[in-house]
Motif scaffolding. Sequence first.
Motif, PDB file in Angstrom:
ATOM      1  N   HIS A 147       0.894  -1.239   0.091  1.00  0.00           N
ATOM      2  CA  HIS A 147      -0.010  -0.118   0.048  1.00  0.00           C
ATOM      3  C   HIS A 147       0.854   1.063  -0.119  1.00  0.00           C
ATOM      4  CE1 HIS A 147      -2.689   3.140   1.301  1.00  0.00           C
ATOM      5  NE2 HIS A 147      -1.999   3.097   2.374  1.00  0.00           N
ATOM      6  N   HIS A 148       1.954   1.103   0.829  1.00  0.00           N
ATOM      7  CA  HIS A 148       2.598   2.323   0.888  1.00  0.00           C
ATOM      8  C   HIS A 148       3.483   2.510  -0.319  1.00  0.00           C
ATOM      9  CE1 HIS A 148       2.965   3.259   5.333  1.00  0.00           C
ATOM     10  NE2 HIS A 148       2.377   2.128   5.300  1.00  0.00           N
ATOM     11  N   ARG A 149       3.865   1.453  -1.278  1.00  0.00           N
ATOM     12  CA  ARG A 149       4.562   1.595  -2.402  1.00  0.00           C
ATOM     13  C   ARG A 149       3.494   2.274  -3.466  1.00  0.00           C
ATOM     14  NH1 ARG A 149       9.050   2.144  -1.015  1.00  0.00           N
ATOM     15  NH2 ARG A 149      10.533   0.484  -0.654  1.00  0.00           N
ATOM     16  N   TRP A 150       2.287   1.519  -3.435  1.00  0.00           N
ATOM     17  CA  TRP A 150       1.438   2.156  -4.311  1.00  0.00           C
ATOM     18  C   TRP A 150       1.093   3.576  -3.983  1.00  0.00           C
ATOM     19  CZ3 TRP A 150       0.556  -0.261  -8.635  1.00  0.00           C
ATOM     20  CH2 TRP A 150       0.492  -1.781  -8.518  1.00  0.00           C
ATOM     21  N   ALA A 151       0.817   4.015  -2.841  1.00  0.00           N
ATOM     22  CA  ALA A 151       0.732   5.627  -2.577  1.00  0.00           C
ATOM     23  C   ALA A 151       1.826   6.315  -2.989  1.00  0.00           C
ATOM     24  CB  ALA A 151       0.459   5.537  -0.885  1.00  0.00           C
ATOM     25  N   GLN A 152       3.116   6.193  -2.767  1.00  0.00           N
ATOM     26  CA  GLN A 152       4.225   6.472  -3.090  1.00  0.00           C
ATOM     27  C   GLN A 152       4.264   6.999  -4.669  1.00  0.00           C
ATOM     28  OE1 GLN A 152       7.191   4.082  -1.639  1.00  0.00           O
ATOM     29  NE2 GLN A 152       7.489   5.472   0.385  1.00  0.00           N
ATOM     30  N   ALA A 153       3.757   5.872  -5.322  1.00  0.00           N
ATOM     31  CA  ALA A 153       3.664   5.720  -6.892  1.00  0.00           C
ATOM     32  C   ALA A 153       2.699   6.871  -7.375  1.00  0.00           C
ATOM     33  CB  ALA A 153       3.443   4.315  -7.446  1.00  0.00           C
ATOM     34  N   THR A 154       1.389   6.761  -6.722  1.00  0.00           N
ATOM     35  CA  THR A 154       0.260   7.659  -7.122  1.00  0.00           C
ATOM     36  C   THR A 154       0.669   9.157  -6.775  1.00  0.00           C
ATOM     37  OG1 THR A 154      -1.200   5.889  -6.209  1.00  0.00           O
ATOM     38  CG2 THR A 154      -2.130   8.298  -6.439  1.00  0.00           C
ATOM     39  N   THR A 155       1.428   9.445  -5.817  1.00  0.00           N
ATOM     40  CA  THR A 155       1.884  10.822  -5.204  1.00  0.00           C
ATOM     41  C   THR A 155       2.862  11.290  -6.372  1.00  0.00           C
ATOM     42  OG1 THR A 155       1.938  10.257  -2.965  1.00  0.00           O
ATOM     43  CG2 THR A 155       3.236  12.284  -3.484  1.00  0.00           C
ATOM     44  N   LEU A 156       3.977  10.492  -6.893  1.00  0.00           N
ATOM     45  CA  LEU A 156       4.945  10.886  -8.080  1.00  0.00           C
ATOM     46  C   LEU A 156       3.999  11.205  -9.186  1.00  0.00           C
ATOM     47  CD1 LEU A 156       7.579   8.409  -7.025  1.00  0.00           C
ATOM     48  CD2 LEU A 156       7.661  11.111  -7.123  1.00  0.00           C
ATOM     49  N   ILE A 157       3.189  10.226  -9.606  1.00  0.00           N
ATOM     50  CA  ILE A 157       2.296  10.714 -10.718  1.00  0.00           C
ATOM     51  C   ILE A 157       1.542  11.923 -10.604  1.00  0.00           C
ATOM     52  CG2 ILE A 157       0.393   9.752 -12.197  1.00  0.00           C
ATOM     53  CD1 ILE A 157       2.852   8.189 -12.769  1.00  0.00           C
ATOM     54  N   GLN A 158       1.080  11.933  -9.417  1.00  0.00           N
ATOM     55  CA  GLN A 158       0.382  13.297  -9.370  1.00  0.00           C
ATOM     56  C   GLN A 158       1.288  14.742  -9.495  1.00  0.00           C
ATOM     57  OE1 GLN A 158      -1.622  12.699  -5.470  1.00  0.00           O
ATOM     58  NE2 GLN A 158      -3.380  11.621  -6.731  1.00  0.00           N
ATOM     59  N   ILE A 159       2.225  14.503  -8.865  1.00  0.00           N
ATOM     60  CA  ILE A 159       3.364  15.562  -9.081  1.00  0.00           C
ATOM     61  C   ILE A 159       3.879  15.537 -10.547  1.00  0.00           C
ATOM     62  CG2 ILE A 159       5.932  16.091  -8.549  1.00  0.00           C
ATOM     63  CD1 ILE A 159       5.354  14.689  -5.667  1.00  0.00           C
ATOM     64  N   SER A 160       3.885  14.625 -11.174  1.00  0.00           N
ATOM     65  CA  SER A 160       4.208  14.643 -12.679  1.00  0.00           C
ATOM     66  C   SER A 160       3.238  15.359 -13.445  1.00  0.00           C
ATOM     67  CB  SER A 160       4.608  13.063 -13.130  1.00  0.00           C
ATOM     68  OG  SER A 160       4.932  13.652 -14.622  1.00  0.00           O
ATOM     69  N   ILE A 161       1.826  14.820 -13.164  1.00  0.00           N
ATOM     70  CA  ILE A 161       0.868  15.925 -13.747  1.00  0.00           C
ATOM     71  C   ILE A 161       0.722  17.149 -13.715  1.00  0.00           C
ATOM     72  CG2 ILE A 161      -1.551  15.772 -13.723  1.00  0.00           C
ATOM     73  CD1 ILE A 161      -1.981  12.794 -13.352  1.00  0.00           C
ATOM     74  N   ALA A 162       1.272  17.467 -12.323  1.00  0.00           N
ATOM     75  CA  ALA A 162       1.182  19.028 -12.129  1.00  0.00           C
ATOM     76  C   ALA A 162       2.369  19.742 -12.771  1.00  0.00           C
ATOM     77  CB  ALA A 162       1.328  19.080 -10.423  1.00  0.00           C
ATOM     78  N   LEU A 163       3.495  19.122 -12.563  1.00  0.00           N
ATOM     79  CA  LEU A 163       4.724  19.480 -13.519  1.00  0.00           C
ATOM     80  C   LEU A 163       4.412  19.696 -15.146  1.00  0.00           C
ATOM     81  CD1 LEU A 163       7.547  17.616 -11.600  1.00  0.00           C
ATOM     82  CD2 LEU A 163       6.996  20.250 -11.625  1.00  0.00           C
ATOM     83  N   THR A 164       3.654  18.776 -15.506  1.00  0.00           N
ATOM     84  CA  THR A 164       3.206  18.891 -17.052  1.00  0.00           C
ATOM     85  C   THR A 164       2.234  20.047 -17.246  1.00  0.00           C
ATOM     86  OG1 THR A 164       3.188  16.262 -17.067  1.00  0.00           O
ATOM     87  CG2 THR A 164       2.030  17.403 -18.744  1.00  0.00           C
ATOM     88  N   ALA A 165       1.385  20.146 -16.140  1.00  0.00           N
ATOM     89  CA  ALA A 165       0.448  21.429 -16.564  1.00  0.00           C
ATOM     90  C   ALA A 165       1.351  22.537 -16.463  1.00  0.00           C
ATOM     91  CB  ALA A 165      -0.641  21.453 -15.480  1.00  0.00           C
ATOM     92  N   ILE A 166       2.134  22.615 -15.509  1.00  0.00           N
ATOM     93  CA  ILE A 166       3.143  24.038 -15.518  1.00  0.00           C
ATOM     94  C   ILE A 166       3.919  24.079 -16.732  1.00  0.00           C
ATOM     95  CG2 ILE A 166       5.008  24.984 -13.973  1.00  0.00           C
ATOM     96  CD1 ILE A 166       3.655  23.792 -11.587  1.00  0.00           C
ATOM     97  N   THR A 167       4.410  23.036 -17.282  1.00  0.00           N
ATOM     98  CA  THR A 167       5.180  22.834 -18.442  1.00  0.00           C
ATOM     99  C   THR A 167       4.524  23.344 -19.652  1.00  0.00           C
ATOM    100  OG1 THR A 167       6.445  20.938 -17.700  1.00  0.00           O
ATOM    101  CG2 THR A 167       6.431  21.276 -20.084  1.00  0.00           C
TER     102      THR A 167
END
Length: 197
Positions: A147-167
């Motif tokens: 669960h912790h690994r899935w949550a970390q992966a989800t967080t990284l993907i969400q950060i990547s989406i935010a960075l993509t929007a800023i990009t």
Amino acid sequence: MSDEYEVHGPHDHAVEHVGAGHGAHADADPFASRMAVMTAILATIGAIYAYQSGTSENLALYYKNEAAIKKTEAANQWSYYQAKGEKENLAELGAALSSPGSDAHAKFLADVEKYKQQKEPIRANAEAIEKDVTNNDAQSEKLLHGHHRWAQATTLIQISIALTAITLLTRKRWLRNLSMGVAVAGLLFGAAAFLSV
């Protein structure tokens, strides 16, 4: 004639501009198109990861609950075993205090043997239940780690989406590369979570 005025905002202008982009101008901004596709793919992956995270957490809680229930069952079995042991001890005391060869002495000896035989399956059952407790606890810990690994992966993907929007707003290539790097890290964490299941 209408007394109402229509006010067009920047959003309306952008929609009209994109809507009018038929033919040769339809793919006038490939950078924005790629960023939009990347965002859609990342959002889909993020949704899958979030689902897996929730499922792992729920299963971890289920196994932890099962372990607690089994722990109570094991404690009950050990109490029952102890009660049989106390009855055996009382029967041994009765046999020691009664006259050898008497009916009471024979009954006490028979009771001692009966309680010895009754204790063994109770002990075996208590030990088997304790083994279930250990297995359920281990399964819960494994799932919680996943669960912790899935949550970390989800967080990284969400950060990547935010960075993509800023990009998309800034059009900085280094920011796009950072977004892709974070997305790759999210994919690696997701793969690690998948392999730990």
